[in-house]
Motif scaffolding. Structure first.
Motif, PDB file in Angstrom:
ATOM      1  N   ASP A  81       0.809  -1.229   0.000  1.00 37.00           N
ATOM      2  CA  ASP A  81       0.000   0.000   0.000  1.00 37.00           C
ATOM      3  C   ASP A  81       0.836   1.270   0.000  1.00 37.00           C
ATOM      4  N   HIS A  82       1.953   1.262   0.747  1.00 28.21           N
ATOM      5  CA  HIS A  82       2.702   2.506   0.960  1.00 28.21           C
ATOM      6  C   HIS A  82       4.172   2.430   0.567  1.00 28.21           C
ATOM      7  N   ARG A  83       4.598   1.264   0.031  1.00 28.91           N
ATOM      8  CA  ARG A  83       5.952   1.126  -0.499  1.00 28.91           C
ATOM      9  C   ARG A  83       7.025   1.380   0.566  1.00 28.91           C
ATOM     10  N   ILE A  84       6.705   1.051   1.802  1.00 27.79           N
ATOM     11  CA  ILE A  84       7.641   1.185   2.916  1.00 27.79           C
ATOM     12  C   ILE A  84       7.713  -0.159   3.636  1.00 27.79           C
ATOM     13  N   LEU A  85       8.937  -0.664   3.793  1.00 28.04           N
ATOM     14  CA  LEU A  85       9.133  -1.946   4.458  1.00 28.04           C
ATOM     15  C   LEU A  85       9.386  -1.726   5.947  1.00 28.04           C
ATOM     16  N   VAL A  86       8.569  -2.356   6.784  1.00 26.41           N
ATOM     17  CA  VAL A  86       8.740  -2.278   8.233  1.00 26.41           C
ATOM     18  C   VAL A  86       8.817  -3.697   8.789  1.00 26.41           C
ATOM     19  N   GLU A  87       9.249  -3.810  10.024  1.00 21.35           N
ATOM     20  CA  GLU A  87       9.376  -5.127  10.641  1.00 21.35           C
ATOM     21  C   GLU A  87       8.136  -5.440  11.485  1.00 21.35           C
ATOM     22  N   PRO A  88       7.960  -6.696  11.910  1.00 22.17           N
ATOM     23  CA  PRO A  88       6.747  -7.074  12.645  1.00 22.17           C
ATOM     24  C   PRO A  88       6.476  -6.256  13.906  1.00 22.17           C
ATOM     25  N   ALA A  89       7.520  -5.745  14.559  1.00 24.52           N
ATOM     26  CA  ALA A  89       7.294  -4.901  15.729  1.00 24.52           C
ATOM     27  C   ALA A  89       6.495  -3.664  15.368  1.00 24.52           C
ATOM     28  N   CYS A  90       6.663  -3.185  14.147  1.00 25.06           N
ATOM     29  CA  CYS A  90       5.870  -2.063  13.646  1.00 25.06           C
ATOM     30  C   CYS A  90       4.559  -2.559  13.032  1.00 25.06           C
ATOM     31  N   GLY A  91       4.618  -3.700  12.376  1.00 22.03           N
ATOM     32  CA  GLY A  91       3.404  -4.280  11.806  1.00 22.03           C
ATOM     33  C   GLY A  91       2.336  -4.519  12.851  1.00 22.03           C
ATOM     34  N   ALA A  92       2.763  -4.728  14.102  1.00 22.02           N
ATOM     35  CA  ALA A  92       1.791  -4.935  15.179  1.00 22.02           C
ATOM     36  C   ALA A  92       0.834  -3.760  15.297  1.00 22.02           C
TER      37      ALA A  92
END
Length: 310
Positions: A254-265
Protein backbone atom coordinates in the motif's frame (compact mmCIF):
# COMPACT_ATOMS: atom_id res chain seq x y z
CA UNK A 1 20.97 20.50 16.14
CA UNK A 2 18.88 17.32 16.66
CA UNK A 3 20.14 14.12 15.09
CA UNK A 4 16.65 13.06 14.03
CA UNK A 5 14.60 14.55 11.19
CA UNK A 6 10.99 15.74 11.07
CA UNK A 7 9.20 12.85 9.37
CA UNK A 8 6.26 13.00 6.96
CA UNK A 9 2.72 12.89 8.30
CA UNK A 10 0.36 11.52 5.66
CA UNK A 11 -3.22 10.37 5.43
CA UNK A 12 -3.51 6.71 4.39
CA UNK A 13 -6.22 6.31 1.80
CA UNK A 14 -5.97 2.48 1.71
CA UNK A 15 -6.24 2.15 5.50
CA UNK A 16 -8.92 4.83 5.75
CA UNK A 17 -11.10 3.05 3.22
CA UNK A 18 -10.53 -0.35 4.80
CA UNK A 19 -11.16 0.66 8.42
CA UNK A 20 -13.80 3.32 7.72
CA UNK A 21 -11.71 5.78 9.74
CA UNK A 22 -9.55 8.80 8.96
CA UNK A 23 -6.12 7.19 9.35
CA UNK A 24 -2.99 9.31 9.68
CA UNK A 25 0.53 7.86 9.55
CA UNK A 26 3.56 9.35 11.28
CA UNK A 27 6.30 7.83 9.13
CA UNK A 28 9.19 7.44 11.55
CA UNK A 29 10.40 4.49 9.52
CA UNK A 30 12.04 7.23 7.45
CA UNK A 31 14.41 8.36 10.20
CA UNK A 32 18.10 8.10 9.16
CA UNK A 33 18.58 5.09 11.46
CA UNK A 34 15.39 3.44 10.20
CA UNK A 35 13.19 3.84 13.29
CA UNK A 36 11.71 6.29 15.78
CA UNK A 37 14.46 5.31 18.24
CA UNK A 38 16.73 8.03 16.87
CA UNK A 39 14.57 10.78 18.39
CA UNK A 40 15.16 9.78 21.99
CA UNK A 41 18.52 8.10 21.53
CA UNK A 42 19.90 11.13 19.71
CA UNK A 43 18.68 13.49 22.44
CA UNK A 44 20.24 11.31 25.14
CA UNK A 45 23.55 10.90 23.31
CA UNK A 46 23.82 14.66 22.80
CA UNK A 47 23.16 15.17 26.51
CA UNK A 48 25.94 12.71 27.39
CA UNK A 49 28.39 14.53 25.12
CA UNK A 50 27.59 17.81 26.87
CA UNK A 51 28.43 16.04 30.14
CA UNK A 52 31.85 15.08 28.78
CA UNK A 53 31.33 11.36 28.12
CA UNK A 54 33.83 9.79 25.71
CA UNK A 55 32.21 6.45 24.88
CA UNK A 56 28.72 5.00 24.53
CA UNK A 57 27.58 1.53 25.56
CA UNK A 58 24.10 0.27 24.83
CA UNK A 59 22.06 -2.93 24.88
CA UNK A 60 19.48 -3.58 22.22
CA UNK A 61 17.52 -6.09 20.22
CA UNK A 62 18.33 -4.06 17.12
CA UNK A 63 16.82 -0.66 16.41
CA UNK A 64 17.99 1.18 19.53
CA UNK A 65 21.48 -0.15 18.92
CA UNK A 66 21.42 1.09 15.34
CA UNK A 67 20.27 4.51 16.58
CA UNK A 68 23.08 4.65 19.18
CA UNK A 69 25.63 3.60 16.56
CA UNK A 70 24.36 6.27 14.16
CA UNK A 71 24.40 8.92 16.90
CA UNK A 72 27.92 7.95 17.93
CA UNK A 73 29.17 8.24 14.37
CA UNK A 74 27.54 11.64 13.96
CA UNK A 75 29.02 12.86 17.25
CA UNK A 76 32.43 11.26 16.85
CA UNK A 77 31.99 8.97 19.87
CA UNK A 78 32.94 5.24 19.83
CA UNK A 79 30.05 2.85 20.50
CA UNK A 80 29.68 -0.76 21.66
CA UNK A 81 26.26 -2.41 21.45
CA UNK A 82 25.42 -5.59 23.38
CA UNK A 83 22.73 -7.64 21.63
CA UNK A 84 20.98 -10.92 22.49
CA UNK A 85 21.30 -14.08 20.43
CA UNK A 86 17.86 -13.42 18.89
CA UNK A 87 19.15 -10.32 17.10
CA UNK A 88 19.09 -10.78 13.33
CA UNK A 89 22.22 -10.80 11.20
CA UNK A 90 20.82 -7.76 9.41
CA UNK A 91 20.57 -5.79 12.65
CA UNK A 92 24.14 -6.64 13.59
CA UNK A 93 25.31 -5.67 10.11
CA UNK A 94 23.59 -2.27 10.33
CA UNK A 95 25.11 -1.54 13.74
CA UNK A 96 28.58 -2.41 12.45
CA UNK A 97 27.96 -0.40 9.29
CA UNK A 98 27.76 2.70 11.50
CA UNK A 99 31.21 1.90 12.89
CA UNK A 100 30.09 0.43 16.22
CA UNK A 101 31.27 -2.80 17.84
CA UNK A 102 28.73 -5.58 18.44
CA UNK A 103 28.86 -8.08 21.31
CA UNK A 104 26.36 -10.97 21.27
CA UNK A 105 25.34 -12.30 24.66
CA UNK A 106 22.34 -14.08 26.18
CA UNK A 107 18.98 -15.40 25.07
CA UNK A 108 17.11 -12.12 25.58
CA UNK A 109 17.74 -8.41 25.92
CA UNK A 110 17.89 -8.66 29.73
CA UNK A 111 21.00 -10.86 29.59
CA UNK A 112 22.72 -8.61 27.07
CA UNK A 113 21.82 -5.60 29.19
CA UNK A 114 23.37 -7.10 32.33
CA UNK A 115 26.67 -7.61 30.57
CA UNK A 116 26.58 -4.12 29.07
CA UNK A 117 26.10 -2.52 32.49
CA UNK A 118 29.14 -4.36 33.81
CA UNK A 119 31.37 -2.53 31.31
CA UNK A 120 30.74 1.05 32.46
CA UNK A 121 33.36 3.46 33.76
CA UNK A 122 33.53 7.20 34.45
CA UNK A 123 34.11 8.15 30.81
CA UNK A 124 31.40 5.86 29.44
CA UNK A 125 27.70 6.63 29.13
CA UNK A 126 25.09 3.91 29.12
CA UNK A 127 22.35 4.50 26.57
CA UNK A 128 19.31 2.51 27.68
CA UNK A 129 17.11 1.38 24.76
CA UNK A 130 13.85 2.56 26.33
CA UNK A 131 13.96 3.53 30.01
CA UNK A 132 15.20 7.12 30.28
CA UNK A 133 13.31 10.39 30.74
CA UNK A 134 15.54 12.41 28.40
CA UNK A 135 14.87 9.76 25.77
CA UNK A 136 11.11 9.98 26.30
CA UNK A 137 11.22 13.74 25.77
CA UNK A 138 13.00 13.10 22.48
CA UNK A 139 10.32 10.64 21.39
CA UNK A 140 7.67 13.21 22.35
CA UNK A 141 8.75 15.40 19.43
CA UNK A 142 6.70 13.25 17.06
CA UNK A 143 3.55 14.45 18.82
CA UNK A 144 4.82 18.04 18.68
CA UNK A 145 5.19 17.67 14.91
CA UNK A 146 1.71 16.17 14.45
CA UNK A 147 0.10 18.94 16.48
CA UNK A 148 2.09 21.63 14.67
CA UNK A 149 0.88 20.20 11.34
CA UNK A 150 -2.70 20.90 12.39
CA UNK A 151 -3.91 17.35 11.83
CA UNK A 152 -7.06 16.41 13.74
CA UNK A 153 -6.62 13.00 15.38
CA UNK A 154 -8.52 11.48 18.30
CA UNK A 155 -6.09 8.75 19.43
CA UNK A 156 -2.55 7.51 18.95
CA UNK A 157 -1.86 3.91 17.93
CA UNK A 158 1.59 2.50 18.65
CA UNK A 159 3.55 -0.67 19.31
CA UNK A 160 4.91 -1.47 22.76
CA UNK A 161 8.16 -3.25 23.58
CA UNK A 162 9.92 -1.87 26.63
CA UNK A 163 7.62 1.13 26.83
CA UNK A 164 9.89 3.94 25.65
CA UNK A 165 7.68 4.94 22.72
CA UNK A 166 4.58 4.79 24.90
CA UNK A 167 6.26 6.95 27.54
CA UNK A 168 7.36 9.47 24.93
CA UNK A 169 3.99 9.73 23.21
CA UNK A 170 2.15 10.28 26.49
CA UNK A 171 4.71 12.97 27.42
CA UNK A 172 4.09 14.58 24.03
CA UNK A 173 0.32 14.48 24.46
CA UNK A 174 0.61 15.98 27.93
CA UNK A 175 2.79 18.90 26.85
CA UNK A 176 0.44 19.66 23.96
CA UNK A 177 -2.69 19.81 26.10
CA UNK A 178 -3.94 16.38 24.98
CA UNK A 179 -3.63 14.52 28.27
CA UNK A 180 -7.08 12.94 27.89
CA UNK A 181 -6.45 11.52 24.41
CA UNK A 182 -6.47 7.70 24.38
CA UNK A 183 -3.44 5.68 23.35
CA UNK A 184 -3.98 2.26 21.79
CA UNK A 185 -0.96 0.13 22.75
CA UNK A 186 -0.39 -2.92 20.56
CA UNK A 187 1.78 -5.94 21.31
CA UNK A 188 2.29 -9.34 19.71
CA UNK A 189 1.42 -12.50 21.61
CA UNK A 190 4.61 -13.77 23.16
CA UNK A 191 5.93 -10.25 23.74
CA UNK A 192 2.85 -8.88 25.51
CA UNK A 193 4.28 -7.86 28.88
CA UNK A 194 2.24 -4.64 29.11
CA UNK A 195 -1.08 -6.30 28.36
CA UNK A 196 -0.42 -9.05 30.88
CA UNK A 197 0.69 -6.51 33.46
CA UNK A 198 -2.57 -4.61 33.03
CA UNK A 199 -4.54 -7.85 33.36
CA UNK A 200 -2.71 -8.75 36.58
CA UNK A 201 -2.62 -5.17 37.97
CA UNK A 202 1.12 -5.65 38.53
CA UNK A 203 4.21 -5.23 36.39
CA UNK A 204 4.92 -8.81 35.40
CA UNK A 205 7.95 -10.32 33.67
CA UNK A 206 7.46 -12.79 30.85
CA UNK A 207 9.38 -16.07 31.24
CA UNK A 208 10.64 -15.71 27.65
CA UNK A 209 9.99 -13.86 24.40
CA UNK A 210 8.31 -16.24 21.95
CA UNK A 211 7.20 -13.70 19.31
CA UNK A 212 9.04 -13.17 16.02
CA UNK A 213 8.78 -9.44 16.77
CA UNK A 214 12.11 -9.48 18.58
CA UNK A 215 12.26 -5.67 18.63
CA UNK A 216 9.42 -5.91 21.16
CA UNK A 217 11.56 -8.34 23.13
CA UNK A 218 11.65 -6.79 26.59
CA UNK A 219 10.31 -9.37 29.02
CA UNK A 220 9.13 -6.52 31.28
CA UNK A 221 8.01 -3.00 30.38
CA UNK A 222 9.65 -0.10 32.16
CA UNK A 223 8.01 1.07 35.37
CA UNK A 224 6.96 4.39 33.86
CA UNK A 225 5.04 2.71 31.04
CA UNK A 226 3.16 0.48 33.46
CA UNK A 227 2.38 3.41 35.77
CA UNK A 228 0.96 5.35 32.81
CA UNK A 229 -1.73 2.69 32.41
CA UNK A 230 -3.08 3.91 35.76
CA UNK A 231 -3.00 7.63 34.98
CA UNK A 232 -3.67 7.84 31.23
CA UNK A 233 -6.30 6.31 28.94
CA UNK A 234 -4.19 3.47 27.55
CA UNK A 235 -5.99 0.63 25.80
CA UNK A 236 -3.94 -2.51 25.34
CA UNK A 237 -4.47 -4.93 22.47
CA UNK A 238 -2.61 -8.07 21.40
CA UNK A 239 -2.24 -9.36 17.84
CA UNK A 240 -0.70 -12.57 16.55
CA UNK A 241 2.67 -12.78 14.86
CA UNK A 242 0.88 -13.70 11.64
CA UNK A 243 -1.35 -10.62 11.84
CA UNK A 244 1.72 -8.43 12.35
CA UNK A 245 3.53 -10.09 9.46
CA UNK A 246 0.48 -9.75 7.18
CA UNK A 247 0.33 -6.05 8.06
CA UNK A 248 4.01 -5.60 7.10
CA UNK A 249 3.40 -7.13 3.69
CA UNK A 250 0.18 -5.23 3.05
CA UNK A 251 1.76 -1.97 4.18
CA UNK A 252 4.65 -2.54 1.77
CA UNK A 253 2.13 -3.01 -1.04
CA UNK A 254 0.00 0.00 0.00
CA UNK A 255 2.70 2.51 0.96
CA UNK A 256 5.95 1.13 -0.50
CA UNK A 257 7.64 1.19 2.92
CA UNK A 258 9.13 -1.95 4.46
CA UNK A 259 8.74 -2.28 8.23
CA UNK A 260 9.38 -5.13 10.64
CA UNK A 261 6.75 -7.07 12.65
CA UNK A 262 7.29 -4.90 15.73
CA UNK A 263 5.87 -2.06 13.65
CA UNK A 264 3.40 -4.28 11.81
CA UNK A 265 1.79 -4.93 15.18
CA UNK A 266 0.49 -1.36 15.37
CA UNK A 267 -0.70 -1.51 11.76
CA UNK A 268 -2.44 -4.88 12.13
CA UNK A 269 -5.66 -3.61 13.77
CA UNK A 270 -6.13 -1.13 10.90
CA UNK A 271 -6.09 -3.95 8.37
CA UNK A 272 -9.53 -4.97 9.58
CA UNK A 273 -12.87 -3.76 8.32
CA UNK A 274 -14.02 -3.23 11.93
CA UNK A 275 -10.93 -2.97 14.13
CA UNK A 276 -12.11 -3.81 17.67
CA UNK A 277 -9.10 -2.06 19.22
CA UNK A 278 -10.38 1.22 17.76
CA UNK A 279 -14.04 1.02 18.75
CA UNK A 280 -15.49 4.52 19.09
CA UNK A 281 -12.40 6.19 17.60
CA UNK A 282 -12.58 7.95 14.25
CA UNK A 283 -9.20 9.49 13.41
CA UNK A 284 -6.23 7.42 14.61
CA UNK A 285 -2.68 8.70 14.37
CA UNK A 286 -0.56 5.59 13.81
CA UNK A 287 3.12 5.73 14.73
CA UNK A 288 4.86 3.85 11.91
CA UNK A 289 7.85 3.22 14.13
CA UNK A 290 9.81 1.47 11.40
CA UNK A 291 12.52 -1.08 11.94
CA UNK A 292 15.61 -1.16 9.80
CA UNK A 293 16.23 -4.86 10.41
CA UNK A 294 13.51 -6.23 8.14
CA UNK A 295 14.15 -7.40 4.59
CA UNK A 296 11.79 -9.00 2.11
CA UNK A 297 13.75 -12.23 2.50
CA UNK A 298 13.39 -12.07 6.28
CA UNK A 299 9.63 -11.57 5.99
CA UNK A 300 9.48 -14.74 3.87
CA UNK A 301 11.54 -16.67 6.41
CA UNK A 302 9.27 -15.54 9.24
CA UNK A 303 6.23 -16.65 7.24
CA UNK A 304 7.82 -20.05 6.71
CA UNK A 305 8.54 -20.33 10.44
CA UNK A 306 4.96 -19.46 11.32
CA UNK A 307 3.65 -21.92 8.75
CA UNK A 308 5.80 -24.68 10.17
CA UNK A 309 4.61 -23.91 13.69
CA UNK A 310 0.93 -23.88 12.73
Amino acid sequence: MPLHIETPLVRSQPLSLLSAKDVWLKLDALQPSGSFKLRGVGALCEAHVRQGKKRFISSSGGNAGIAVAYSGRQLGIPVTVYVPETTTARAKQLIEQEGAAVVVHGASWQEANTLALAQLDDDTAFVHPFDNETMWQGHATMVDEAVRAGVEFDCVVLSVGGGGLLSGVVAGLDRNGLSKMPVVAIETAGADSLSQSVQHSARIELPAITSIATSLGAKQVCENAFNLTRTHDIRTHVVTDLEALDACERFLFDHRILVEPACGASLAPLYSAQPPALDGLKAPLVIVCGGATATVEQLRLWRQQLGAAA
